[in-house]
Design a protein around this motif. Structure first.
Motif, short mmCIF file in Angstrom:
data_model
loop_
_atom_site.label_atom_id
_atom_site.label_comp_id
_atom_site.label_asym_id
_atom_site.label_seq_id
_atom_site.Cartn_x
_atom_site.Cartn_y
_atom_site.Cartn_z
N LEU A 4 0.83 -1.20 0.00
CA LEU A 4 0.00 0.00 0.00
C LEU A 4 0.87 1.25 0.00
N GLU A 5 0.29 2.35 -0.47
CA GLU A 5 0.97 3.64 -0.46
C GLU A 5 0.23 4.58 0.47
N ILE A 122 4.30 -7.64 9.25
CA ILE A 122 4.35 -6.88 8.01
C ILE A 122 3.55 -5.59 8.15
N ASN A 123 4.17 -4.49 7.80
CA ASN A 123 3.47 -3.22 7.65
C ASN A 123 3.35 -2.96 6.16
N PRO A 124 2.16 -3.11 5.58
CA PRO A 124 2.03 -3.03 4.13
C PRO A 124 2.34 -1.66 3.54
N TYR A 125 2.46 -0.64 4.38
CA TYR A 125 2.87 0.67 3.88
C TYR A 125 4.39 0.77 3.77
N ILE A 126 5.08 -0.16 4.39
CA ILE A 126 6.55 -0.15 4.38
C ILE A 126 7.10 -1.40 3.68
N ASP A 127 6.56 -2.55 4.04
CA ASP A 127 7.04 -3.83 3.52
C ASP A 127 6.19 -4.27 2.33
#
Length: 248
Positions: A4-5, A122-127
């Protein structure tokens, strides 16, 4: 789970986050620790992270899906503003835009106050989740410890995901059989028009499949991993690329 962004910080946080943080930290100091702040007192400050401007900025970044399981609200409870690092452990980040993500009620409850700093997920904004997760039949499969932690902490397993993944897999397998038949039948088309019309049908079928992999689609990670691992899908893609090359 997909990459994600994070959008730009909403104005309300630019204007208010420092004041809200100071107020919360003052309460922590007054009551000696976060857990001892009376719920009604704490809520007068914490309600601010659920401000409508924050939700309106945050939710579209995940296509209004849960950032962890990719479900829509009607399937897993309301989407909520979740703190990646729990506010109970890190109250100084309770109003930090970079600490927010959209999360369904089920993943939020499962994650609870798990300490994501001492035991990362997992952080989907980073990973990029693709580096840490894969798919095996109807299950998410970890590639490493970060992936395993994420599956365990957010409970990305069990009936709530096995059932929709199973339904998707059954539908895909039927579609895969139909696509294989279409590819086999293409060789039997003995006129350019019949071949062209059959290729159009195959292209439309591929387009429908690839729509399931788009970020706005539910469970797009599972769909992408399942579809792209199909030999029949790859065979159809190569065929269409060759036809496009001929036409250019």
């Amino acid at each position: 789970m997909i990459k994600l962004e994070k959008p730009a910080t909403p104005q309300i946080l630019i204007d208010k986050s420092a004041d809200w943080t100071s107020t919360l930290l003052a309460l922590v100091q007054q009551y000696s620790e976060y857990s001892k702040i009376p719920t009604t007192v704490k809520e007068t400050v914490l309600k601010n992270y659920r401000h409508v401007q924050i939700k309106e900025a945050l939710y579209p970044s995940s296509n209004k899906k849960c950032a962890f399981c990719e479900s829509f609200p009607e399937d897993s409870g309301n989407i909520e503003v979740e703190h990646f690092h729990p506010k109970s452990l890190y109250p100084s980040e309770a109003f930090d835009w970079n600490n927010f993500l959209p999360c369904c009620r089920k993943c939020n409850s499962a994650k609870s106050d798990h300490d994501t700093k001492t035991s990362p997920i997992i952080n989907p904004y980073i990973d990029d989740p693709e580096n840490h997760l894969d798919v095996e039949t109807i299950c998410l499969k970890p590639k490493d410890q970060l992936g395993q932690n994420t599956i365990d902490v957010c409970q990305l397993k069990g009936t709530r995901l096995y059932r929709p993944f199973s339904d998707l897999l059954v539908n895909f397998k039927q579609f895969e059989d139909d696509l294989k038949d279409a590819l086999d039948e293409l060789a039997e088309k003995n006129t350019p028009i019949k071949k062209r019309n059959h290729l159009i049908k195959i292209r439309e079928a591929i387009d429908r499949l690839e729509n399931l992999m788009k970020p706005q689609s539910q469970y797009s990670f599972f769909c992408k991993k399942t579809i792209t691992s199909s030999n029949v899908y790859q065979r159809a893609k190569i065929l269409l690329e060759k036809e496009d090359a001929k036409a250019s």
